[in-house]
Design a protein around this motif. Structure first.
Motif, PDB file in Angstrom:
ATOM      1  N   SER A 251      -8.650  -6.658  -3.685  1.00  0.00           N
ATOM      2  CA  SER A 251      -9.248  -7.340  -2.542  1.00  0.00           C
ATOM      3  C   SER A 251      -8.532  -7.013  -1.235  1.00  0.00           C
ATOM      4  CB  SER A 251      -9.241  -8.853  -2.786  1.00  0.00           C
ATOM      5  OG  SER A 251      -7.920  -9.309  -3.067  1.00  0.00           O
ATOM      6  N   ALA A 252      -7.202  -7.136  -1.226  1.00  0.00           N
ATOM      7  CA  ALA A 252      -6.460  -6.868   0.008  1.00  0.00           C
ATOM      8  C   ALA A 252      -6.578  -5.404   0.410  1.00  0.00           C
ATOM      9  CB  ALA A 252      -4.993  -7.260  -0.175  1.00  0.00           C
ATOM     10  N   GLY A 253      -6.401  -4.507  -0.554  1.00  0.00           N
ATOM     11  CA  GLY A 253      -6.483  -3.086  -0.250  1.00  0.00           C
ATOM     12  C   GLY A 253      -7.877  -2.677   0.192  1.00  0.00           C
TER      13      GLY A 253
ATOM     14  N   LEU B 102      -5.773   5.894   6.515  1.00  0.00           N
ATOM     15  CA  LEU B 102      -6.393   5.150   5.424  1.00  0.00           C
ATOM     16  C   LEU B 102      -5.608   5.327   4.126  1.00  0.00           C
ATOM     17  CD1 LEU B 102      -8.815   3.434   4.551  1.00  0.00           C
ATOM     18  CD2 LEU B 102     -10.057   5.542   4.085  1.00  0.00           C
ATOM     19  N   ALA B 103      -5.163   6.549   3.857  1.00  0.00           N
ATOM     20  CA  ALA B 103      -4.413   6.818   2.632  1.00  0.00           C
ATOM     21  C   ALA B 103      -3.073   6.087   2.628  1.00  0.00           C
ATOM     22  CB  ALA B 103      -4.193   8.326   2.472  1.00  0.00           C
ATOM     23  N   VAL B 104      -2.383   6.115   3.760  1.00  0.00           N
ATOM     24  CA  VAL B 104      -1.084   5.432   3.852  1.00  0.00           C
ATOM     25  C   VAL B 104      -1.256   3.927   3.709  1.00  0.00           C
ATOM     26  CG1 VAL B 104       0.876   4.958   5.362  1.00  0.00           C
ATOM     27  CG2 VAL B 104      -0.062   7.264   5.244  1.00  0.00           C
ATOM     28  N   MET B 105      -2.306   3.387   4.326  1.00  0.00           N
ATOM     29  CA  MET B 105      -2.549   1.954   4.232  1.00  0.00           C
ATOM     30  C   MET B 105      -2.870   1.549   2.802  1.00  0.00           C
ATOM     31  SD  MET B 105      -2.534  -0.682   6.202  1.00  0.00           S
ATOM     32  CE  MET B 105      -1.955  -1.871   5.005  1.00  0.00           C
ATOM     33  N   MET B 106      -3.650   2.352   2.093  1.00  0.00           N
ATOM     34  CA  MET B 106      -3.961   2.053   0.697  1.00  0.00           C
ATOM     35  C   MET B 106      -2.696   2.073  -0.166  1.00  0.00           C
ATOM     36  SD  MET B 106      -7.167   1.376   0.391  1.00  0.00           S
ATOM     37  CE  MET B 106      -6.852   0.509   1.937  1.00  0.00           C
ATOM     38  N   LEU B 107      -1.813   3.026   0.116  1.00  0.00           N
ATOM     39  CA  LEU B 107      -0.567   3.121  -0.642  1.00  0.00           C
ATOM     40  C   LEU B 107       0.299   1.885  -0.425  1.00  0.00           C
ATOM     41  CD1 LEU B 107       1.352   4.769  -2.417  1.00  0.00           C
ATOM     42  CD2 LEU B 107       2.239   5.836  -0.339  1.00  0.00           C
TER      43      LEU B 107
ATOM     44  N   ALA C 100       0.869  -1.014  -3.348  1.00  0.00           N
ATOM     45  CA  ALA C 100       2.126  -0.507  -3.915  1.00  0.00           C
ATOM     46  C   ALA C 100       2.567  -1.300  -5.136  1.00  0.00           C
ATOM     47  CB  ALA C 100       3.221  -0.520  -2.850  1.00  0.00           C
ATOM     48  N   ARG C 101       2.211  -2.588  -5.183  1.00  0.00           N
ATOM     49  CA  ARG C 101       2.663  -3.407  -6.315  1.00  0.00           C
ATOM     50  C   ARG C 101       2.097  -2.914  -7.640  1.00  0.00           C
ATOM     51  NH1 ARG C 101      -1.538  -6.149  -4.034  1.00  0.00           N
ATOM     52  NH2 ARG C 101      -3.060  -7.151  -5.423  1.00  0.00           N
ATOM     53  N   TYR C 102       0.966  -2.237  -7.597  1.00  0.00           N
ATOM     54  CA  TYR C 102       0.371  -1.744  -8.837  1.00  0.00           C
ATOM     55  C   TYR C 102       1.207  -0.633  -9.462  1.00  0.00           C
ATOM     56  CZ  TYR C 102      -3.671  -4.428  -7.328  1.00  0.00           C
ATOM     57  OH  TYR C 102      -4.492  -5.450  -6.928  1.00  0.00           O
TER      58      TYR C 102
ATOM     59  N   THR D 140       3.536  -3.704   8.893  1.00  0.00           N
ATOM     60  CA  THR D 140       3.769  -4.029   7.482  1.00  0.00           C
ATOM     61  C   THR D 140       5.126  -3.530   7.011  1.00  0.00           C
ATOM     62  OG1 THR D 140       1.397  -3.914   7.022  1.00  0.00           O
ATOM     63  CG2 THR D 140       2.885  -3.757   5.141  1.00  0.00           C
ATOM     64  N   LEU D 141       5.442  -2.287   7.333  1.00  0.00           N
ATOM     65  CA  LEU D 141       6.732  -1.718   6.931  1.00  0.00           C
ATOM     66  C   LEU D 141       7.891  -2.401   7.641  1.00  0.00           C
ATOM     67  CD1 LEU D 141       5.831   2.099   6.862  1.00  0.00           C
ATOM     68  CD2 LEU D 141       6.182   0.583   4.902  1.00  0.00           C
TER      69      LEU D 141
END
Length: 273
Positions: free
Chosen positions: A83-85, A102-107, A111-113, A248-249
């Motif tokens: 949901s968040a991603g 977009l790719a960096v944001m998805m990562l 990341a918890r996965y 975020t970082l």
């Protein structure tokens, strides 16, 4: 002597038939056991699928407001059960972010996965093939992960596949319904319904924030910093995707350095899980 030889030859001739008769029941039993485990996983996935349908309905509205077509939204939801991603992805699509952003944001958002996948990998039988591990990891969401690790012993692939089947359909189906409803209802009603997604995120962050002052402070700082950089002349010209990644970082790293979690608390939570 001749009789013994003939008898031996006759036994040898029937050996493959006997082996086949013995192997068939064994294969049938294994198939029935796998089917039973798959059905067990399906039953466990029903409540997860219903919850995912409700959540992804709001994501479907967000996808519609981002300008995605029905097929694009459904495929995105089927491939990204987070949901968040997914919401972050729809937001960046609406902001015309680059593929790299977009790719960096998805990562970052998912990341918890990576950690959950490492834990789950330790629960597979050594003879589980890599393709099966990868297939199960494809939908290793929070709820599905919790159910898989709650079972004692090794992760049974048949049950894990059954567990993820209905949630995948529920997530993609909810997105489809949300997008269809978003295309029929008036724009003001769609915008009102889209607020439900923010309510979902508030339901995620409020309980831990009430229990931990550090978490509450980090949430408050995140809200304030996001508002500040969106209106500050120096940062407002920067793309929304880049601002989200940097904030975020920066905020998560600062919180980890200034307020590290005691090892005893982390160990206690791991034992409870």
């Amino acid at each position: 002597m001749a009789t013994a030889v003939i008898g031996t030859q006759t036994a040898d001739m029937h050996a493959p038939e006997l082996a086949g008769e013995l192997a068939y029941p064994r294969a049938a039993r294994l198939g029935e056991k796998s089917l039973g485990l798959f059905r067990e996983g399906l039953a466990e996935g029903v409540p997860i699928a219903l919850g995912y349908f409700a959540v992804s309905f709001s994501l479907g509205i967000a996808a519609k407001m981002s300008g995605l077509t029905l097929s694009q939204g459904v495929v995105t939801s089927f491939l990204c059960n987070a949901s968040a991603g997914e919401y972050a992805g729809f937001t960046m699509v609406a902001a015309n972010a680059s593929y790299l952003e977009l790719a960096v944001m998805m990562l970052i958002a998912n990341a918890r996965y990576l950690l959950m996948g490492c834990v789950l990998s330790q629960r597979f039988s050594p003879d589980t093939p890599l393709w099966m591990r990868a297939l199960i990891a494809f939908d290793n969401t929070d709820e599905i992960f919790a159910v898989n690790v709650a079972h004692t012993g090794d992760v049974r692939p048949a049950r894990a596949l059954g567990l993820m089947a209905l949630p995948l359909v529920g997530w993609a189906g909810g997105t489809a319904v949300g997008m269809l409803v978003g295309g029929v209802l008036p724009k003001l009603v769609v915008q009102a319904l889209s607020v439900s997604l923010f309510g979902m995120f508030l339901a995620v962050i409020i309980p831990p924030a009430r229990q931990n002052r550090v978490v509450a402070g980090v949430v408050a700082v995140s809200f304030a910093a996001s508002l500040a950089v969106s209106v500050a002349p120096l940062f407002s010209a920067v793309g929304e995707g880049v601002r989200t990644i940097v904030l975020t970082l920066a905020i998560s790293a600062a919180a980890a350095v200034l307020f590290p979690r005691p090892e005893d608390d982390a160990g206690a939570e791991a034992e409870e899980a």
